[in-house]
Design an enzyme around this catalytic site. Structure first.
Site, PDB file in Angstrom:
ATOM      1  N   GLU A 198       0.875  -1.174   0.000  1.00 31.59           N
ATOM      2  CA  GLU A 198       0.000   0.000   0.000  1.00 31.59           C
ATOM      3  C   GLU A 198       0.906   1.216   0.000  1.00 31.59           C
ATOM      4  OE1 GLU A 198      -3.170  -0.085  -0.193  1.00 31.59           O
ATOM      5  OE2 GLU A 198      -3.740  -2.084   0.457  1.00 31.59           O
ATOM      6  N   CYS A 235      -3.214   8.479   3.427  1.00 34.88           N
ATOM      7  CA  CYS A 235      -2.895   7.999   2.079  1.00 34.88           C
ATOM      8  C   CYS A 235      -4.090   8.162   1.143  1.00 34.88           C
ATOM      9  CB  CYS A 235      -2.488   6.541   2.152  1.00 34.88           C
ATOM     10  SG  CYS A 235      -3.717   5.553   3.020  1.00 34.88           S
TER      11      CYS A 235
END
Ligand code: NAP
Length: 514
Positions: free
Chosen positions: A257, A296
């Site tokens: 990720e 994020c």
């Protein structure tokens, strides 16, 4: 000297033998605690987890492991106040932002406990139905999913020390795979305390949950063929993980990720005083300011029809102007600090780069800090950038400034908007705002291949939608391309990563006996 946090490895609490790294309060500048992983026998710790933790977990059914998750959730719930205090001190976040991390973690753990219950007393999972391999049905193939007989190394970013830990650990432990957690050094305290509380409660078998705080040196080297590594962090570190010998030579499965240039898109045909426009403005401001933009999934690019560029700049700027920035201990403060001096410097540097090809529509420097010394506090005011030349700009489609910064971009028509969003090269999430259901659906499908999640906001979900940047355990988290290519959460889909698939080919009677 500040307290040295211990690591938990091979079923024991162990102090590093080095001087350690000091964690610092990003608002007050106070030294908090130290972390250190020097001198740990990682090989022995990983073996202990694999052999003792893994065997003990695999001996339990999914339902029994779900019960362990529920018990861990209760432990965390009881100690919640201590976690909020650590988050304020170590992450510099206001209460609402700490909640995203801490309560998000507790909620996610609870969801996996509930979903795990539904898997019952099994110890492995059937994958589809048996299919015949010949003309008659005497010889068939049945796919199975079995927990991998290795460890899950969970490497996390600094921005979600609590949620990042449990959103990975919950599906791993439910799968029957022991975890070794490596929190980001800057905010390791909260993750360490949570693990300490769970270990002290004696919920899990020895070796099921370990934590290494401090340097990552040697962790990847300790991985073996059946292990998996789930990483969240920057694209640079992701490249190191992907290129590591353990991955190249031992086929260690990885989930990555990384960062992304998430977009928010207001569809054509919406009026500047309309509901969809208002929803975009509200969400853009929320995403820029929650956790000081250190998410994020935060919106980095805001796309609006050309004719609405000025109205959007004005509306977003007006809302940003009301955001008070400073010491999270002051109740009037809406946005706390960035996590460290290094992050503050990185955000200022990234902002300066983007400003070379954009105008500053709302200047974060206009926010005087509340109750905080600008010479010490790692605060940065929210900044809206913009350029009328969305095609000519390149950095805005490529540079993630991990702070309260977003760029407004005008588009000509739907095709142009989609092509601009695609310049992000794959993102975690895009949100789309409008009131025409057919246009919203069409756009969602157009964006779906390049995003892990498409969040569609229309007036009827104004009060009920879960938020562009909020990662819900029910939905997939992770995006293709630049976003890292990983897949997490998405309900029980998350268990796939921690299982190995095998096709058993046998007589129908043997398969029935499985
Ligand atoms: P980072 O510097 O890449 O660090 C991430 C983690 O990797 C930390 O635990 C770090 O430990 C560890 N690490 C560093 N070098 C390593 C190595 N050679 N081998 C193994 N581990 C290593 O990222 P960050 O600054 O903490 O996080 C910010 C970034 O994460 C942003 O770009 C953000 O977009 C991204 N992020 C993505 C997601 C997502 O779900 N996609 C979520 C949150 C954040 P140390 O701290 O000890 O160096």
């Amino acid at each position: 000297m500040s307290e040295l946090l211990h690591n938990h490895l091979a079923g024991r609490w162990i102090a590093g033998t080095g001087a350690g790294t000091t964690l610092v309060d990003p608002v007050l500048g106070d030294e908090l605690v130290r972390v250190d992983a020097t001198g740990l026998d990682l090989g022995a710790g990983f073996s202990f987890a694999r052999e003792q933790g893994g065997a003990a977990l695999r001996a339990l059914s999914y339902r029994e492991r779900a019960t362990l998750l529920a018990a861990m959730q209760q432990v965390l719930q009881v100690n919640r106040d201590a976690y909020y205090a650590i988050a304020t001190a170590n992450s510099g976040t206001v209460k609402n932002d700490s909640a995203v991390d801490i309560d998000g973690a507790i909620y996610t753990l609870g969801q996996y406990a509930r979903w795990g219950e539904t898997l019952g007393e099994r110890r492995f999972l059937p994958d589809g139905e048996a299919v015949k391999l010949g003309k008659d049905a005497s010889f068939q193939s049945q796919h199975l999913q079995l927990p991998t007989r290795g460890v899950a190394l969970l490497i996390n970013a600094f921005n979600f020390p609590a949620w990042g830990l449990w959103e990975k650990a919950a599906p791993a432990l439910l799968s029957g795979v022991p975890v070794i957690v490596k929190p980001a050094t800057a905010t390791a305290w909260l993750a360490q305390r949570m693990v300490q509380d769970v270990v002290a409660a004696g919920v899990l078998p020895a070796g099921a949950l370990s934590i290494v705080c401090g340097s990552s040196a040697g962790l990847m080297d300790a991985l073996r063929p059946m292990d998996v590594v789930s990483f969240t962090g920057s694209a640079e570190t992701a490249a190191v993980i992907r290129g590591h010998r353990a991955v190249a030579q031992h086929s260690v499965r990885t989930s990555i990720e990384a960062d992304s240039l998430n977009a928010a898109l207001l569809l054509e045909g919406e009026a500047p005083d309309g509901e969809a426009f208002g929803l975009l403005v509200k969400e853009a401001v929320r995403e820029m300011t929650v956790k000081s933009g250190q998410k994020c999934t935060a919106i980095r690019r805001i796309l609006v029809p050309e004719a609405l560029y000025d109205s959007a700049a004005e509306a977003i700027g007006a809302r940003l102007a009301k955001i008070s920035v400073g010491n999270p201990r002051n109740d009037t403060v809406r946005m706390g600090a960035l996590v460290s001096r290094a992050q503050q410097a990185a955000v200022r540097d990234g902002l300066a780069q983007l400003q070379r090809e954009t105008q500053t529509l709302h200047d974060g420097a206009t926010h005087a800090l509340v109750d905080a010394d600008p010479a010490i506090a790692c605060c940065v005011g929210p900044t809206l950038l913009g350029t009328r030349d969305a095609d000519g700009a390149s950095l805005v489609h490529d540079t993630e400034v991990f702070g309260p910064v977003a760029t407004l971009l005008p588009y000509r028509d739907a095709e142009h908007a989609l092509s601009l969003i695609r310049r992000g090269q794959g993102s975690l999430v895009a949100s789309v705002y409008g009131s025409d259901a057919a246009a919203l659906a069409r756009t969602a499908v157009e964006l779906a291949d390049g995003h892990g999640r498409v969040h569609v906001i229309s007036p009827e979900v104004a009060a009920s939608h879960s938020g562009h940047g909020n990662v819900m355990p029910q939905s997939l988290h992770g995006g293709p391309g630049r976003a890292g290519g990983g897949e997490e959460l998405g309900g029980l889909r998350a268990l796939n990563f921690y299982h190995r698939r095998c096709a058993v080919q046998a007589a129908a009677g043997v398969l029935a006996a499985l």
